[in-house]
Design a protein around this motif. Sequence first.
Motif, PDB file in Angstrom:
ATOM      1  N   SER A  60       0.803  -1.316  -0.041  1.00 44.49           N
ATOM      2  CA  SER A  60       0.100  -0.014   0.036  1.00 44.49           C
ATOM      3  C   SER A  60       0.717   1.496   0.140  1.00 44.49           C
ATOM      4  N   THR A  61       2.171   1.228   0.618  1.00 44.22           N
ATOM      5  CA  THR A  61       2.963   2.352   0.717  1.00 44.22           C
ATOM      6  C   THR A  61       3.148   3.199  -0.680  1.00 44.22           C
ATOM      7  N   ASP A  89       7.837  -7.533  -7.336  1.00 49.33           N
ATOM      8  CA  ASP A  89       7.133  -8.739  -6.836  1.00 49.33           C
ATOM      9  C   ASP A  89       5.646  -8.708  -7.202  1.00 49.33           C
ATOM     10  N   ARG A  91       1.394 -10.647  -6.157  1.00 43.58           N
ATOM     11  CA  ARG A  91       0.807 -11.690  -5.454  1.00 43.58           C
ATOM     12  C   ARG A  91       0.191 -12.571  -6.540  1.00 43.58           C
ATOM     13  N   ALA A 169      10.170  -7.015  -1.176  1.00 44.27           N
ATOM     14  CA  ALA A 169       9.674  -7.736  -2.215  1.00 44.27           C
ATOM     15  C   ALA A 169       8.952  -8.775  -1.692  1.00 44.27           C
ATOM     16  N   LYS A 220       6.197   0.601  11.016  1.00 45.24           N
ATOM     17  CA  LYS A 220       7.362  -0.023  10.586  1.00 45.24           C
ATOM     18  C   LYS A 220       8.514   0.438  11.303  1.00 45.24           C
TER      19      LYS A 220
END
Length: 272
Positions: A60-61, A89, A91, A169, A220
């Motif tokens: 999301s960042t 990367d 999904r 990633a 984070k």
Amino acid sequence: MEQRRNVPSALPADMAATPDIRIASGTQEWGQAVASLILAESQQAIQAHGRCLIALSGGSTPKTLYQVLATPEWNARFDWSRMVFLFGDERCTPPDHPESNFRMAQTELFQPLNIRPEQVYRMKGESDDPPAAAREYEATIRRLTNSPAPRVPVLDLILLGIGEDGHTASLFPETAALREQTAIVTVGQSPKGTRSRLTLTLGVLNHAAVVLFLVTGPGKADMVRRVLDPESEADRSLPAARISPESGRLVWMLDHAAAQQLKKMPAHRGET
Ligand code: 6PG
């Protein structure tokens, strides 16, 4: 607004790129600072070899960044026709699935900027044979960079994020993907969410001209501290801690919340 700090990396001195850490006070300033970094790097790459090969990160960042880049102000500054978009990367979902990294980039960046489809090379997350999809994407990168195996392709700019478990990633702690030594694209396994992933491997990540970590938010802060101020072997073996371009540059673009646990935060804020 942005403060900078260089710290010794987690890797042995002879192997480490010294991370250039930049800290922006708020989300909007962070977005502007990342946009200007990417502009500078892309202009350098285009000047050097006529195009900029950039690998986008997932999660999301990047959404804030894409929205900044899609503003008329930033849109006008880039020569988008010379940008070639890859992914760090993906999904293993169809490209229109809410979890798809491609979908997010398509909606927030490519469509608003009218990026031509032939400039975008996405990973086939929808494939029912992820190993084959990984090999196909490796072949695409090798063709694009004219890097037949075993040569490791050099991408101009790779954007990365970090997960709260230290993954980057789709290289998750203690997984085969993190140990991969020969393939430049492989299948990653996530402990949660969409389990099966396609991901660039450490070798090609650490051959990039520039690796840019995009990290925001208090969630984070602990992982940023562990990676940038490591105190143990466990910290040094975190996937994100293994990112250190061999002859390239390593930049961490943090917001203040993500940087708040760093040992040596710049004393004063708001200085330009
Ligand atoms: C992915 C990513 C992953 C991401 C981190 C951070 O596809 O999930 O590429 O490495 O960058 O998980 O994700 P957030 O930005 O959502 O915190």
